[in-house]
Write an enzyme that holds these catalytic residues in place. Structure first.
Site, PDB file in Angstrom:
ATOM      1  N   ASP A 171       0.819 -10.779 -19.830  1.00  0.00           N
ATOM      2  CA  ASP A 171       1.450 -10.772 -21.155  1.00  0.00           C
ATOM      3  C   ASP A 171       2.389 -11.972 -21.238  1.00  0.00           C
ATOM      4  O   ASP A 171       2.739 -12.580 -20.224  1.00  0.00           O
ATOM      5  CB  ASP A 171       2.241  -9.475 -21.370  1.00  0.00           C
ATOM      6  CG  ASP A 171       2.904  -9.427 -22.759  1.00  0.00           C
ATOM      7  OD1 ASP A 171       2.235  -9.789 -23.752  1.00  0.00           O
ATOM      8  OD2 ASP A 171       4.086  -9.065 -22.847  1.00  0.00           O
ATOM      9  N   SER A 172       2.815 -12.260 -22.460  1.00  0.00           N
ATOM     10  CA  SER A 172       3.770 -13.355 -22.649  1.00  0.00           C
ATOM     11  C   SER A 172       5.149 -12.984 -22.082  1.00  0.00           C
ATOM     12  O   SER A 172       5.963 -13.865 -21.832  1.00  0.00           O
ATOM     13  CB  SER A 172       3.894 -13.655 -24.141  1.00  0.00           C
ATOM     14  OG  SER A 172       4.267 -12.477 -24.835  1.00  0.00           O
ATOM     15  N   CYS A 176      -1.764  -8.600 -24.075  1.00  0.00           N
ATOM     16  CA  CYS A 176      -1.048  -9.303 -25.145  1.00  0.00           C
ATOM     17  C   CYS A 176      -2.031  -9.444 -26.294  1.00  0.00           C
ATOM     18  O   CYS A 176      -3.116 -10.018 -26.121  1.00  0.00           O
ATOM     19  CB  CYS A 176      -0.597 -10.675 -24.642  1.00  0.00           C
ATOM     20  SG  CYS A 176       0.185 -11.676 -25.909  1.00  0.00           S
ATOM     21  N   GLU A 219      12.645  -7.746 -26.003  1.00  0.00           N
ATOM     22  CA  GLU A 219      12.945  -8.569 -24.808  1.00  0.00           C
ATOM     23  C   GLU A 219      14.438  -8.463 -24.470  1.00  0.00           C
ATOM     24  O   GLU A 219      14.849  -8.565 -23.334  1.00  0.00           O
ATOM     25  CB  GLU A 219      12.585 -10.046 -25.062  1.00  0.00           C
ATOM     26  CG  GLU A 219      11.087 -10.334 -25.093  1.00  0.00           C
ATOM     27  CD  GLU A 219      10.418 -10.375 -23.707  1.00  0.00           C
ATOM     28  OE1 GLU A 219      11.058 -10.815 -22.737  1.00  0.00           O
ATOM     29  OE2 GLU A 219       9.250  -9.939 -23.595  1.00  0.00           O
ATOM     30  N   CYS A 227       0.882  -5.206 -30.925  1.00  0.00           N
ATOM     31  CA  CYS A 227       1.652  -6.085 -30.045  1.00  0.00           C
ATOM     32  C   CYS A 227       2.165  -5.180 -28.936  1.00  0.00           C
ATOM     33  O   CYS A 227       2.683  -4.092 -29.209  1.00  0.00           O
ATOM     34  CB  CYS A 227       2.815  -6.709 -30.808  1.00  0.00           C
ATOM     35  SG  CYS A 227       3.983  -7.586 -29.735  1.00  0.00           S
ATOM     36  N   HIS A 271       4.618  -5.287 -27.129  1.00  0.00           N
ATOM     37  CA  HIS A 271       6.061  -5.032 -27.094  1.00  0.00           C
ATOM     38  C   HIS A 271       6.418  -3.789 -27.923  1.00  0.00           C
ATOM     39  O   HIS A 271       7.441  -3.156 -27.687  1.00  0.00           O
ATOM     40  CB  HIS A 271       6.842  -6.219 -27.661  1.00  0.00           C
ATOM     41  CG  HIS A 271       6.968  -7.379 -26.705  1.00  0.00           C
ATOM     42  ND1 HIS A 271       5.891  -8.130 -26.329  1.00  0.00           N
ATOM     43  CD2 HIS A 271       8.049  -7.896 -26.068  1.00  0.00           C
ATOM     44  CE1 HIS A 271       6.308  -9.075 -25.487  1.00  0.00           C
ATOM     45  NE2 HIS A 271       7.612  -8.953 -25.312  1.00  0.00           N
TER      46      HIS A 271
HETATM   47  N1  DGL Z   1       3.260  -8.873 -26.419  1.00  0.00           N
HETATM   48  C1  DGL Z   1       2.578  -9.855 -27.187  1.00  0.00           C
HETATM   49  C2  DGL Z   1       1.491  -9.275 -28.078  1.00  0.00           C
HETATM   50  O1  DGL Z   1       0.961  -8.252 -27.778  1.00  0.00           O
HETATM   51  C3  DGL Z   1       3.311 -10.848 -27.967  1.00  0.00           C
HETATM   52  C4  DGL Z   1       4.713 -11.093 -28.005  1.00  0.00           C
HETATM   53  C5  DGL Z   1       4.962 -12.551 -28.206  1.00  0.00           C
HETATM   54  O2  DGL Z   1       4.887 -13.253 -27.209  1.00  0.00           O
HETATM   55  O3  DGL Z   1       5.195 -12.981 -29.341  1.00  0.00           O
HETATM   56  O4  DGL Z   1       1.128  -9.821 -29.068  1.00  0.00           O
END
Ligand code: DGL
Length: 247
Positions: free
Chosen positions: A7-8, A70, A150, A180, A182
């Protein structure tokens, strides 16, 4: 089976949580590109470049499968990643679409798709859902959820006012795709905003379902070894992992 999860940032831990709960793997190698998060505000070329760097990182670990936890990367870079990897690569968008299809009885269901700016701009969910006959689709980019997650903010007035900003003009949908990884960290609050009346589709649970269907994976490993890597401040990521995954 040794699996990589990418993931990012820390969001992919929500997918690891589901993988852990279902005991699907013996070993998980997690990499969060915390130095460069968020990806969701970046353009396609940058997202692909970062994703290919992640492939190179995972080549050091002799993994059997890479789960792209992600949505942004899954929406833009999956084909390129597959082309450069010597292991299988699967993404959360396809899994999320499958889970949505299995969760809803009617093609007339109203579906709200939440995601980063990039994911929403890609129309990846819309295109795949339309192929399955769903037509009441509303997409909303809710990228501000990423930095606050985050930052470790999972409830409270800041989150409430951001939700109000994004959702004030929306009707309660039948299903909400948390597009997403997150967002599951704030799913209770999102659900509560819509009076707990919408079905939430979570990338982690969707991935478990997808692994059952496509790979015939079943619960197998009572213990899972986990290793966490981050491109910046790995201790902070490990701390969230400890709390979130109850390690
Ligand atoms: N967790 C990531 C997603 O599912 C993205 C968050 C990001 O880096 O902007 O899209």
């Amino acid at each position: 089976m040794r699996v990589g999860v990418f993931d990012s940032g820390i969001g992919g831990l929500s997918v690891v949580k589901s993988l852990k709960e279902y005991h699907l793997f013996e070993e998980i190698i997690y990499f969060g590109d915390t130095a460069r998060v968020p990806y969701g505000v970046k353009d396609q070329n940058t997202i692909i470049r970062y994703a290919l760097e992640a492939i190179e990182f995972f080549k050091n670990f002799d993994i059997d499968l890479l789960i792209v936890a992600c949505n942004t990367v899954s929406a833009y870079a999956l084909q390129e990643m597959k082309a450069h990897a010597d292991f299988d690569v699967i993404g959360v968008v396809e899994a999320g679409v499958l889970a949505t299809k299995n969760a809803l009885n009617s093609k007339d269901a109203e579906i709200l798709i939440l995601g980063t700016k990039a994911t929403i701009r890609s129309h990846a969910y819309e295109m795949q859902l339309k192929k399955h006959g769903f037509h009441h689709l509303v997409s909303r980019s809710t990228g501000l959820f990423v930095p606050i997650v985050e930052e470790g903010i999972f409830e409270g007035p800041v989150l409430q006012s951001i939700m109000q900003h994004y959702f004030h003009d929306l009707k309660t949908p039948d299903a909400i795709i948390l597009g997403c990884t997150h967002f599951p960290l704030i799913e209770k609050e999102i659900s509560r905003y819509f009076k707990n009346k919408s079905r939430l589709i979570h990338s982690g649970e969707a991935m478990v379902e997808y692994l059952h269907v496509r790979y015939n994976l079943t619960q197998n490993f009572p213990h899972c070894d986990m290793n966490f890597f981050a491109s910046e401040n790995p201790e902070a990521l490990k701390e969230v992992a400890r709390q979130w995954l109850k390690l």
